[in-house]
Design a protein around this motif. Structure first.
Motif, PDB file in Angstrom:
ATOM      1  N   LYS A  84       0.827  -1.203   0.000  1.00 49.57           N
ATOM      2  CA  LYS A  84       0.000   0.000   0.000  1.00 49.57           C
ATOM      3  C   LYS A  84       0.867   1.262   0.000  1.00 49.57           C
ATOM      4  O   LYS A  84       1.912   1.300   0.633  1.00 49.57           O
ATOM      5  N   ASP A  85       0.393   2.289  -0.715  1.00 47.28           N
ATOM      6  CA  ASP A  85       1.021   3.620  -0.750  1.00 47.28           C
ATOM      7  C   ASP A  85       2.431   3.632  -1.318  1.00 47.28           C
ATOM      8  O   ASP A  85       3.256   4.471  -0.947  1.00 47.28           O
ATOM      9  N   ILE A  86       2.737   2.725  -2.224  1.00 49.24           N
ATOM     10  CA  ILE A  86       4.022   2.757  -2.922  1.00 49.24           C
ATOM     11  C   ILE A  86       3.879   3.770  -4.059  1.00 49.24           C
ATOM     12  O   ILE A  86       2.899   3.751  -4.802  1.00 49.24           O
ATOM     13  N   VAL A  87       4.854   4.658  -4.193  1.00 49.00           N
ATOM     14  CA  VAL A  87       4.792   5.703  -5.220  1.00 49.00           C
ATOM     15  C   VAL A  87       5.278   5.143  -6.555  1.00 49.00           C
ATOM     16  O   VAL A  87       6.342   4.541  -6.641  1.00 49.00           O
ATOM     17  N   ILE A  88       4.451   5.362  -7.585  1.00 52.07           N
ATOM     18  CA  ILE A  88       4.779   4.966  -8.951  1.00 52.07           C
ATOM     19  C   ILE A  88       5.098   6.246  -9.724  1.00 52.07           C
ATOM     20  O   ILE A  88       4.235   7.090  -9.921  1.00 52.07           O
ATOM     21  N   ASN A  89       6.353   6.411 -10.141  1.00 54.10           N
ATOM     22  CA  ASN A  89       6.743   7.575 -10.940  1.00 54.10           C
ATOM     23  C   ASN A  89       6.710   7.196 -12.411  1.00 54.10           C
ATOM     24  O   ASN A  89       7.322   6.206 -12.808  1.00 54.10           O
ATOM     25  N   MET A  90       5.983   7.994 -13.199  1.00 55.42           N
ATOM     26  CA  MET A  90       5.890   7.777 -14.644  1.00 55.42           C
ATOM     27  C   MET A  90       6.558   8.977 -15.315  1.00 55.42           C
ATOM     28  O   MET A  90       6.017  10.081 -15.282  1.00 55.42           O
ATOM     29  N   ILE A  91       7.719   8.743 -15.895  1.00 54.41           N
ATOM     30  CA  ILE A  91       8.517   9.820 -16.468  1.00 54.41           C
ATOM     31  C   ILE A  91       8.512   9.700 -17.988  1.00 54.41           C
ATOM     32  O   ILE A  91       9.002   8.711 -18.534  1.00 54.41           O
ATOM     33  N   ASN A  92       7.947  10.707 -18.649  1.00 54.97           N
ATOM     34  CA  ASN A  92       7.892  10.708 -20.109  1.00 54.97           C
ATOM     35  C   ASN A  92       9.235  11.200 -20.621  1.00 54.97           C
ATOM     36  O   ASN A  92       9.598  12.357 -20.432  1.00 54.97           O
ATOM     37  N   ALA A 147       2.867  11.018 -11.026  1.00 52.58           N
ATOM     38  CA  ALA A 147       3.057  10.016  -9.979  1.00 52.58           C
ATOM     39  C   ALA A 147       1.719   9.667  -9.340  1.00 52.58           C
ATOM     40  O   ALA A 147       0.854  10.519  -9.191  1.00 52.58           O
ATOM     41  N   VAL A 148       1.571   8.395  -8.998  1.00 56.50           N
ATOM     42  CA  VAL A 148       0.386   7.904  -8.296  1.00 56.50           C
ATOM     43  C   VAL A 148       0.848   6.934  -7.216  1.00 56.50           C
ATOM     44  O   VAL A 148       2.010   6.538  -7.180  1.00 56.50           O
ATOM     45  N   LYS A 149      -0.074   6.548  -6.323  1.00 58.71           N
ATOM     46  CA  LYS A 149       0.238   5.579  -5.273  1.00 58.71           C
ATOM     47  C   LYS A 149      -0.585   4.315  -5.480  1.00 58.71           C
ATOM     48  O   LYS A 149      -1.663   4.351  -6.062  1.00 58.71           O
ATOM     49  N   THR A 150      -0.068   3.224  -4.943  1.00 59.65           N
ATOM     50  CA  THR A 150      -0.785   1.954  -5.003  1.00 59.65           C
ATOM     51  C   THR A 150      -1.865   1.903  -3.927  1.00 59.65           C
ATOM     52  O   THR A 150      -1.773   2.578  -2.902  1.00 59.65           O
ATOM     53  N   ASP A 151      -2.864   1.056  -4.159  1.00 65.81           N
ATOM     54  CA  ASP A 151      -3.915   0.847  -3.168  1.00 65.81           C
ATOM     55  C   ASP A 151      -3.504  -0.296  -2.221  1.00 65.81           C
ATOM     56  O   ASP A 151      -2.353  -0.732  -2.236  1.00 65.81           O
ATOM     57  N   GLU A 152      -4.444  -0.782  -1.437  1.00 65.01           N
ATOM     58  CA  GLU A 152      -4.195  -1.848  -0.448  1.00 65.01           C
ATOM     59  C   GLU A 152      -3.524  -3.083  -1.026  1.00 65.01           C
ATOM     60  O   GLU A 152      -2.694  -3.709  -0.384  1.00 65.01           O
ATOM     61  N   ILE A 153      -3.920  -3.450  -2.249  1.00 66.30           N
ATOM     62  CA  ILE A 153      -3.406  -4.703  -2.822  1.00 66.30           C
ATOM     63  C   ILE A 153      -2.308  -4.479  -3.870  1.00 66.30           C
ATOM     64  O   ILE A 153      -1.863  -5.410  -4.510  1.00 66.30           O
ATOM     65  N   GLY A 154      -1.886  -3.213  -4.027  1.00 68.71           N
ATOM     66  CA  GLY A 154      -0.781  -2.928  -4.935  1.00 68.71           C
ATOM     67  C   GLY A 154      -1.182  -2.464  -6.322  1.00 68.71           C
ATOM     68  O   GLY A 154      -0.329  -2.310  -7.185  1.00 68.71           O
ATOM     69  N   GLN A 155      -2.464  -2.227  -6.559  1.00 64.80           N
ATOM     70  CA  GLN A 155      -2.903  -1.770  -7.881  1.00 64.80           C
ATOM     71  C   GLN A 155      -2.747  -0.256  -8.002  1.00 64.80           C
ATOM     72  O   GLN A 155      -2.847   0.473  -7.010  1.00 64.80           O
ATOM     73  N   PHE A 156      -2.515   0.197  -9.240  1.00 66.07           N
ATOM     74  CA  PHE A 156      -2.423   1.630  -9.501  1.00 66.07           C
ATOM     75  C   PHE A 156      -2.955   1.930 -10.892  1.00 66.07           C
ATOM     76  O   PHE A 156      -3.021   1.056 -11.754  1.00 66.07           O
ATOM     77  N   ILE A 157      -3.332   3.185 -11.117  1.00 69.03           N
ATOM     78  CA  ILE A 157      -3.774   3.656 -12.433  1.00 69.03           C
ATOM     79  C   ILE A 157      -3.463   5.142 -12.521  1.00 69.03           C
ATOM     80  O   ILE A 157      -3.617   5.878 -11.548  1.00 69.03           O
ATOM     81  N   SER A 158      -2.978   5.568 -13.678  1.00 73.60           N
ATOM     82  CA  SER A 158      -2.685   6.984 -13.863  1.00 73.60           C
ATOM     83  C   SER A 158      -3.982   7.782 -13.855  1.00 73.60           C
ATOM     84  O   SER A 158      -5.048   7.263 -14.183  1.00 73.60           O
ATOM     85  N   GLU A 159      -3.878   9.042 -13.454  1.00 72.05           N
ATOM     86  CA  GLU A 159      -5.053   9.898 -13.426  1.00 72.05           C
ATOM     87  C   GLU A 159      -5.468  10.251 -14.848  1.00 72.05           C
ATOM     88  O   GLU A 159      -4.630  10.357 -15.747  1.00 72.05           O
ATOM     89  N   LYS A 160      -6.760  10.449 -15.040  1.00 73.65           N
ATOM     90  CA  LYS A 160      -7.305  10.753 -16.360  1.00 73.65           C
ATOM     91  C   LYS A 160      -6.718  12.066 -16.894  1.00 73.65           C
ATOM     92  O   LYS A 160      -6.590  13.039 -16.169  1.00 73.65           O
TER      93      LYS A 160
END
Length: 149
Positions: free
Chosen positions: A45-53, A64-77
């Motif tokens: 949970k709360d692992i930061v995912i950095n997406m660098i173009n 950047a986004v964070k993971t949820d309880e089970i490790g899932q993430f999705i970029s913001e629209k």
């Protein structure tokens, strides 16, 4: 006239559909040990995912986004522009993981990232000093003088 109306309607529907499908990156982060076995005593949970173009202008270069309880993430629209992205994930006690993906204007990519646990070092005790005098290695001579005017 009827063909023109049909063409306008199809074009309008295409624009509406395309507007609802922006580029995105989603996925799952899994915590694993050095043998790629799941680490069950910690939650991803709360692992930061950095997406660098790496191909965009500076103002559109990262998200950047964070993971949820089970490790899932999705970029913001509407936060990602087309290009090549370096996805970087790190957490204390784990090796940093990176992946590179390419996304188009309306495409989405799913990734699975495994963070490997860093093996804990073997502890070793070092004998400390017996007295305060033993703690001073070599203070040397200190000579302080007032500045000359």
């Amino acid at each position: 006239m009827r063909n023109t109306l049909s063409l306008c309607l199809i074009t309008s529907l295409s624009i509406i559909t395309a507007a609802g499908c922006s580029a995105k990156i989603s996925g799952m982060v899994k915590l694993v040990d050095m043998n790629n076995q799941p680490v069950t005593r910690e939650k991803p949970k709360d692992i930061v995912i950095n997406m660098i173009n790496t191909t965009a202008a500076l103002e559109n270069a990262s998200h950047a986004v964070k993971t949820d309880e089970i490790g899932q993430f999705i970029s913001e629209k509407d936060k990602l522009v087309p290009g090549t992205y370096k996805i970087e994930v790190s957490r204390i006690g784990y090796q940093t993981a990176t992946q590179t993906v390419e996304i188009g204007r309306f495409s989405s990519r799913q990734v699975e990232i495994h963070l490997k646990k860093i093996p804990e070092g073997k502890s070793r005790s070092i004998k400390g000093a017996n007295s305060d005098e033993d703690k001073i290695i070599n203070p040397g001579e200190v000579n302080i003088q007032a500045p000359m005017m």
